[in-house]
Design a protein around this motif. Structure first.
Motif, PDB file in Angstrom:
ATOM      1  N   PRO A   1       0.829  -1.207   0.000  1.00 54.25           N
ATOM      2  CA  PRO A   1       0.000   0.000   0.000  1.00 54.25           C
ATOM      3  C   PRO A   1       0.867   1.261   0.000  1.00 54.25           C
ATOM      4  O   PRO A   1       2.085   1.205   0.137  1.00 54.25           O
ATOM      5  CB  PRO A   1      -0.789  -0.124   1.308  1.00 54.25           C
ATOM      6  CG  PRO A   1       0.094  -0.928   2.190  1.00 54.25           C
ATOM      7  CD  PRO A   1       0.854  -1.862   1.291  1.00 54.25           C
ATOM      8  N   ILE A   2       0.212   2.401  -0.150  1.00 51.82           N
ATOM      9  CA  ILE A   2       0.894   3.694  -0.073  1.00 51.82           C
ATOM     10  C   ILE A   2       0.559   4.305   1.274  1.00 51.82           C
ATOM     11  O   ILE A   2      -0.607   4.399   1.652  1.00 51.82           O
ATOM     12  CB  ILE A   2       0.446   4.624  -1.207  1.00 51.82           C
ATOM     13  CG1 ILE A   2       0.870   4.057  -2.557  1.00 51.82           C
ATOM     14  CG2 ILE A   2       1.027   6.023  -1.020  1.00 51.82           C
ATOM     15  CD1 ILE A   2       0.399   4.874  -3.736  1.00 51.82           C
ATOM     16  N   TYR A   3       1.586   4.708   2.013  1.00 53.81           N
ATOM     17  CA  TYR A   3       1.401   5.324   3.321  1.00 53.81           C
ATOM     18  C   TYR A   3       1.684   6.813   3.223  1.00 53.81           C
ATOM     19  O   TYR A   3       2.599   7.229   2.522  1.00 53.81           O
ATOM     20  CB  TYR A   3       2.366   4.711   4.349  1.00 53.81           C
ATOM     21  CG  TYR A   3       2.181   3.236   4.564  1.00 53.81           C
ATOM     22  CD1 TYR A   3       1.125   2.764   5.324  1.00 53.81           C
ATOM     23  CD2 TYR A   3       3.064   2.326   4.001  1.00 53.81           C
ATOM     24  CE1 TYR A   3       0.957   1.404   5.516  1.00 53.81           C
ATOM     25  CE2 TYR A   3       2.900   0.973   4.191  1.00 53.81           C
ATOM     26  CZ  TYR A   3       1.839   0.514   4.947  1.00 53.81           C
ATOM     27  OH  TYR A   3       1.672  -0.828   5.128  1.00 53.81           O
ATOM     28  N   CYS A   4       0.928   7.610   3.957  1.00 51.26           N
ATOM     29  CA  CYS A   4       1.238   9.029   4.072  1.00 51.26           C
ATOM     30  C   CYS A   4       2.437   9.148   5.009  1.00 51.26           C
ATOM     31  O   CYS A   4       2.401   8.603   6.119  1.00 51.26           O
ATOM     32  CB  CYS A   4       0.047   9.806   4.625  1.00 51.26           C
ATOM     33  SG  CYS A   4       0.395  11.552   4.878  1.00 51.26           S
ATOM     34  N   PRO A   5       3.497   9.843   4.611  1.00 51.70           N
ATOM     35  CA  PRO A   5       4.680   9.912   5.466  1.00 51.70           C
ATOM     36  C   PRO A   5       4.488  10.775   6.713  1.00 51.70           C
ATOM     37  O   PRO A   5       5.290  10.728   7.628  1.00 51.70           O
ATOM     38  CB  PRO A   5       5.747  10.518   4.545  1.00 51.70           C
ATOM     39  CG  PRO A   5       4.985  11.245   3.511  1.00 51.70           C
ATOM     40  CD  PRO A   5       3.685  10.521   3.343  1.00 51.70           C
ATOM     41  N   LYS A   6       3.389  11.535   6.775  1.00 56.71           N
ATOM     42  CA  LYS A   6       3.187  12.457   7.896  1.00 56.71           C
ATOM     43  C   LYS A   6       2.146  11.965   8.898  1.00 56.71           C
ATOM     44  O   LYS A   6       2.038  12.515   9.982  1.00 56.71           O
ATOM     45  CB  LYS A   6       2.754  13.822   7.365  1.00 56.71           C
ATOM     46  CG  LYS A   6       3.792  14.426   6.434  1.00 56.71           C
ATOM     47  CD  LYS A   6       3.299  15.712   5.846  1.00 56.71           C
ATOM     48  CE  LYS A   6       4.319  16.259   4.861  1.00 56.71           C
ATOM     49  NZ  LYS A   6       3.835  17.458   4.201  1.00 56.71           N
ATOM     50  N   CYS A   7       1.355  10.978   8.535  1.00 59.99           N
ATOM     51  CA  CYS A   7       0.329  10.454   9.462  1.00 59.99           C
ATOM     52  C   CYS A   7       0.113   8.973   9.165  1.00 59.99           C
ATOM     53  O   CYS A   7       0.873   8.357   8.433  1.00 59.99           O
ATOM     54  CB  CYS A   7      -0.966  11.255   9.352  1.00 59.99           C
ATOM     55  SG  CYS A   7      -1.775  11.119   7.760  1.00 59.99           S
ATOM     56  N   GLU A   8      -0.942   8.407   9.710  1.00 64.97           N
ATOM     57  CA  GLU A   8      -1.164   6.972   9.564  1.00 64.97           C
ATOM     58  C   GLU A   8      -2.149   6.613   8.450  1.00 64.97           C
ATOM     59  O   GLU A   8      -2.677   5.514   8.418  1.00 64.97           O
ATOM     60  CB  GLU A   8      -1.645   6.379  10.891  1.00 64.97           C
ATOM     61  CG  GLU A   8      -2.988   6.876  11.353  1.00 64.97           C
ATOM     62  CD  GLU A   8      -2.888   8.165  12.151  1.00 64.97           C
ATOM     63  OE1 GLU A   8      -3.945   8.742  12.436  1.00 64.97           O
ATOM     64  OE2 GLU A   8      -1.796   8.617  12.478  1.00 64.97           O
ATOM     65  N   ALA A   9      -2.403   7.505   7.510  1.00 67.82           N
ATOM     66  CA  ALA A   9      -3.313   7.211   6.398  1.00 67.82           C
ATOM     67  C   ALA A   9      -2.677   6.183   5.463  1.00 67.82           C
ATOM     68  O   ALA A   9      -1.507   6.289   5.100  1.00 67.82           O
ATOM     69  CB  ALA A   9      -3.646   8.474   5.635  1.00 67.82           C
TER      70      ALA A   9
ATOM     71  N   GLY B   1      -2.275  15.277  -0.332  1.00 65.85           N
ATOM     72  CA  GLY B   1      -3.587  15.172   0.289  1.00 65.85           C
ATOM     73  C   GLY B   1      -3.559  15.328   1.794  1.00 65.85           C
ATOM     74  O   GLY B   1      -4.592  15.517   2.430  1.00 65.85           O
ATOM     75  N   HIS B   2      -2.375  15.267   2.387  1.00 63.38           N
ATOM     76  CA  HIS B   2      -2.261  15.446   3.841  1.00 63.38           C
ATOM     77  C   HIS B   2      -2.682  16.858   4.253  1.00 63.38           C
ATOM     78  O   HIS B   2      -3.234  17.053   5.331  1.00 63.38           O
ATOM     79  CB  HIS B   2      -0.822  15.166   4.285  1.00 63.38           C
ATOM     80  CG  HIS B   2      -0.616  15.309   5.755  1.00 63.38           C
ATOM     81  ND1 HIS B   2      -1.022  14.331   6.644  1.00 63.38           N
ATOM     82  CD2 HIS B   2      -0.081  16.303   6.496  1.00 63.38           C
ATOM     83  CE1 HIS B   2      -0.723  14.732   7.875  1.00 63.38           C
ATOM     84  NE2 HIS B   2      -0.146  15.921   7.804  1.00 63.38           N
ATOM     85  N   SER B   3      -2.449  17.841   3.390  1.00 63.15           N
ATOM     86  CA  SER B   3      -2.797  19.220   3.727  1.00 63.15           C
ATOM     87  C   SER B   3      -4.310  19.430   3.809  1.00 63.15           C
ATOM     88  O   SER B   3      -4.767  20.350   4.477  1.00 63.15           O
ATOM     89  CB  SER B   3      -2.196  20.186   2.711  1.00 63.15           C
ATOM     90  OG  SER B   3      -2.754  19.942   1.434  1.00 63.15           O
ATOM     91  N   THR B   4      -5.099  18.582   3.165  1.00 61.76           N
ATOM     92  CA  THR B   4      -6.561  18.681   3.239  1.00 61.76           C
ATOM     93  C   THR B   4      -7.144  17.609   4.148  1.00 61.76           C
ATOM     94  O   THR B   4      -8.318  17.270   4.031  1.00 61.76           O
ATOM     95  CB  THR B   4      -7.191  18.560   1.845  1.00 61.76           C
ATOM     96  OG1 THR B   4      -6.838  17.296   1.282  1.00 61.76           O
ATOM     97  CG2 THR B   4      -6.742  19.684   0.937  1.00 61.76           C
ATOM     98  N   ASP B   5      -6.336  17.076   5.027  1.00 60.23           N
ATOM     99  CA  ASP B   5      -6.780  16.058   5.995  1.00 60.23           C
ATOM    100  C   ASP B   5      -7.253  14.776   5.311  1.00 60.23           C
ATOM    101  O   ASP B   5      -8.154  14.107   5.792  1.00 60.23           O
ATOM    102  CB  ASP B   5      -7.874  16.615   6.893  1.00 60.23           C
ATOM    103  CG  ASP B   5      -7.565  16.389   8.345  1.00 60.23           C
ATOM    104  OD1 ASP B   5      -6.491  15.850   8.646  1.00 60.23           O
ATOM    105  OD2 ASP B   5      -8.415  16.750   9.174  1.00 60.23           O
TER     106      ASP B   5
END
Length: 108
Positions: A30-38, A72-76
């Motif tokens: 999978p692809i993980y967001c490097p800044k959170c757990e998404a 997409g991390h910037s838009t939660d």
């Protein structure tokens, strides 16, 4: 090569139809967001996924999806479904329903 890869956030349903295919395959990485757990799971056409050159052919698509998830991390992570085809990444938003006030409250 007409390769379509969809990235769907885990725990959500696809916001748009999946790529046209007889069978789909969920990729193992999978692809993980490097800044959170998404986490975004990847869906691809089965015939393309088992192809000999899939690793080389999908490299550019996966890089674009990783960048879209990071941005997409910037838009939660409001975008729960990304799809890439060629050089374009399309994001599909899930429409939120807003409950309306009853008409009797608006008149008084």
């Amino acid at each position: 090569m007409n390769l379509i890869i969809a990235a769907i956030r885990s725990g959500t349903d696809p916001a748009a139809p999946l790529p046209p295919a007889a069978f789909h395959r969920w990729l193992e990485d999978p692809i993980y967001c490097p800044k959170c757990e998404a986490t975004y799971m990847l869906v691809v056409d089965y015939d393309h996924a088992i192809g000999r050159h899939f690793a080389e052919d999908s490299r550019r698509h996966l890089a674009m999806l990783r960048k879209a998830v990071t941005l997409g991390h910037s838009t939660d992570h409001r975008d729960t479904h990304f799809e890439t085809n060629g050089v374009v990444v399309t994001s599909h938003l899930r429409l939120r329903t807003i409950p309306l006030e009853p008409a009797s409250k608006l008149i008084n």
